[in-house]
Design an enzyme around this catalytic site. Structure first.
Site, short mmCIF file in Angstrom:
data_model
loop_
_atom_site.label_atom_id
_atom_site.label_comp_id
_atom_site.label_asym_id
_atom_site.label_seq_id
_atom_site.Cartn_x
_atom_site.Cartn_y
_atom_site.Cartn_z
N GLU A 44 39.33 17.63 41.74
CA GLU A 44 38.77 18.19 40.51
C GLU A 44 38.77 19.70 40.70
OE1 GLU A 44 35.29 16.36 38.17
OE2 GLU A 44 34.40 17.92 39.47
N ASP A 82 43.86 30.28 30.17
CA ASP A 82 44.51 29.84 31.41
C ASP A 82 45.88 30.49 31.50
OD1 ASP A 82 42.36 28.21 31.90
OD2 ASP A 82 43.48 26.34 31.85
N ASN A 83 46.24 30.95 32.71
CA ASN A 83 47.55 31.57 32.94
C ASN A 83 48.27 30.87 34.09
OD1 ASN A 83 46.99 33.54 30.97
ND2 ASN A 83 45.99 34.85 32.47
N ARG A 86 52.54 41.16 42.80
CA ARG A 86 52.00 41.47 41.47
C ARG A 86 50.61 42.08 41.63
NH1 ARG A 86 55.25 38.48 37.66
NH2 ARG A 86 56.41 36.82 38.69
N LYS A 125 38.39 35.89 37.17
CA LYS A 125 39.53 34.98 37.34
C LYS A 125 39.23 33.97 38.44
CE LYS A 125 42.77 38.60 36.03
NZ LYS A 125 43.85 39.49 36.49
N HIS A 148 42.93 42.68 40.84
CA HIS A 148 43.50 41.46 41.41
C HIS A 148 45.00 41.65 41.62
CE1 HIS A 148 45.35 37.36 40.89
NE2 HIS A 148 44.56 37.19 41.93
N TYR A 197 45.52 30.58 37.01
CA TYR A 197 44.18 31.17 36.99
C TYR A 197 43.55 31.09 35.62
CZ TYR A 197 46.82 35.47 35.78
OH TYR A 197 47.67 36.40 35.22
N LYS A 219 56.16 48.49 36.12
CA LYS A 219 54.77 48.82 35.78
C LYS A 219 53.93 48.94 37.06
CE LYS A 219 52.06 45.47 34.67
NZ LYS A 219 51.45 44.33 34.03
N ASP A 220 54.12 48.03 38.00
CA ASP A 220 53.34 48.07 39.23
C ASP A 220 53.83 49.18 40.16
OD1 ASP A 220 51.84 45.99 38.29
OD2 ASP A 220 52.81 44.46 39.51
#
Length: 181
Positions: free
Chosen positions: A28, A47-48, A58, A70, A117, A130, A167-168
């Site tokens: 669960e 949810d992702n 990332r 998250k 994160h 997540y 972007k990062d």
């Protein structure tokens, strides 16, 4: 389910009960009552699911005015998952913690609102899922460089040359980032 503390008190590793036999396993992953009984009364709205190749890094991501909590887990492969305290009023401001999450260990990481994160995929085909406490708002998105020396994350890169998005790669340094009060 067990809740395990980390060096950042608000960041928690959850170790769920896994029931397995020759057929496979059952666990669960989310039950509002179970988490509330552990002291985490959470309300998730999104949810992702992220799939990454080995060496994809990332982060470090956060939202400036609508911080997301998250609950992160890996269902296939493995990743080194990181949380960074971005709350200026915190005694742990600018500190990080990291943990390996994998489809084998079934662990989950709670990254509360107010934290950045990021993660490094350690295997091809790593699926990271997540749950978020607030919606993603593109214009509110922010990123801090994953390799910022002021934070000093010890990524387990070994022989990996990380693959990062533009972007990062162009993210701001920690000292220039908009952080939380």
């Amino acid at each position: 389910m067990k809740a395990m503390s980390t060096r950042l008190p608000e960041v928690v590793i959850f170790d769920p009960n896994v029931f397995g036999d020759e057929r496979g396993f059952f666990q669960e992953t989310w039950n509002r009552r179970t988490f509330a009984d552990l002291g985490y009364d959470l309300d998730f709205v999104q949810d992702n699911h992220s799939r990454s190749s080995r060496g994809v890094l990332r982060g470090l991501h956060y939202q400036r005015t609508r911080p997301q909590g998250k609950l992160v887990r890996v269902v296939r492969g493995s990743a080194f998952d990181v949380a960074v305290d971005l709350r200026r009023g915190s005694p742990h401001f600018g500190q990080w913690m990291g943990v390996v999450l994998s489809g084998e260990n079934h662990r989950m990481l709670w990254v509360p609102p107010g934290f950045g994160h990021g993660f490094l995929s350690l295997e091809d085909g790593t699926d990271l899922l997540y749950k978020c406490t607030d919606f993603y708002v593109p214009e509110d998105e922010a990123a801090i460089r994953w390799d910022d020396q002021d934070i000093g994350i010890e990524w387990p890169l070994d022989d990996i040359e990380p693959t990062v998005s533009p972007k990062d790669r162009d993210a701001v340094r920690f000292r220039d980032a908009q952080t939380y009060p």
